[in-house]
Design a protein around this motif. Structure first.
Motif, mmCIF file in Angstrom:
data_model
loop_
_atom_site.group_PDB
_atom_site.id
_atom_site.type_symbol
_atom_site.label_atom_id
_atom_site.label_comp_id
_atom_site.label_asym_id
_atom_site.label_seq_id
_atom_site.Cartn_x
_atom_site.Cartn_y
_atom_site.Cartn_z
ATOM 1 N N UNK A 40 0.814 -1.227 0.000
ATOM 2 C CA UNK A 40 0.000 0.000 0.000
ATOM 3 C C UNK A 40 0.845 1.273 0.000
ATOM 4 N N UNK A 41 2.072 1.202 0.544
ATOM 5 C CA UNK A 41 2.933 2.388 0.536
ATOM 6 C C UNK A 41 3.311 2.773 -0.895
ATOM 7 N N UNK A 42 3.498 1.797 -1.750
ATOM 8 C CA UNK A 42 3.813 2.067 -3.150
ATOM 9 C C UNK A 42 2.619 2.725 -3.844
ATOM 10 N N UNK A 43 1.440 2.228 -3.543
ATOM 11 C CA UNK A 43 0.237 2.806 -4.137
ATOM 12 C C UNK A 43 0.047 4.250 -3.665
ATOM 13 N N UNK A 44 0.337 4.523 -2.394
ATOM 14 C CA UNK A 44 0.228 5.890 -1.873
ATOM 15 C C UNK A 44 1.239 6.802 -2.559
ATOM 16 N N UNK A 45 2.438 6.307 -2.794
ATOM 17 C CA UNK A 45 3.463 7.095 -3.483
ATOM 18 C C UNK A 45 2.993 7.429 -4.899
ATOM 19 N N UNK A 46 2.392 6.461 -5.570
ATOM 20 C CA UNK A 46 1.888 6.703 -6.919
ATOM 21 C C UNK A 46 0.756 7.725 -6.915
ATOM 22 N N UNK A 47 -0.091 7.685 -5.891
ATOM 23 C CA UNK A 47 -1.154 8.691 -5.773
ATOM 24 C C UNK A 47 -0.556 10.081 -5.608
ATOM 25 N N UNK A 49 2.353 11.034 -6.700
ATOM 26 C CA UNK A 49 2.957 11.367 -7.995
ATOM 27 C C UNK A 49 1.886 11.858 -8.968
ATOM 28 N N UNK A 50 0.736 11.190 -8.977
ATOM 29 C CA UNK A 50 -0.362 11.601 -9.861
ATOM 30 C C UNK A 50 -0.858 12.998 -9.528
#
Length: 64
Positions: A40-47, A49-50
């Protein structure tokens, strides 16, 4: 359906290559989705970035 100037064997090869590529891409998408679910930390980082404003220059930190 076969384009002019393309042999039957080349046409069939192109169709099979496209099918293999689609299958691999679908498998990769599934693996990536599972990765994001497990991290989930990777997904939060991508959010983050978006949401970043890439048109604006980065701010300078004090002491830089």
């Amino acid at each position: 359906m076969r384009p002019r100037g393309l042999s039957l064997s080349a046409f069939v090869r192109d169709i099979l290559e496209d099918a293999v590529k689609r299958k691999r891409m679908a498998e990769s998408a599934g693996k990536y989705t599972a990765f994001l679910k497990d991290h989930p930390d990777e997904e939060a980082w991508l959010d983050d970035w978006d949401a970043a404003d890439l048109a604006r220059p980065p701010s300078r930190k004090k002491g830089s």
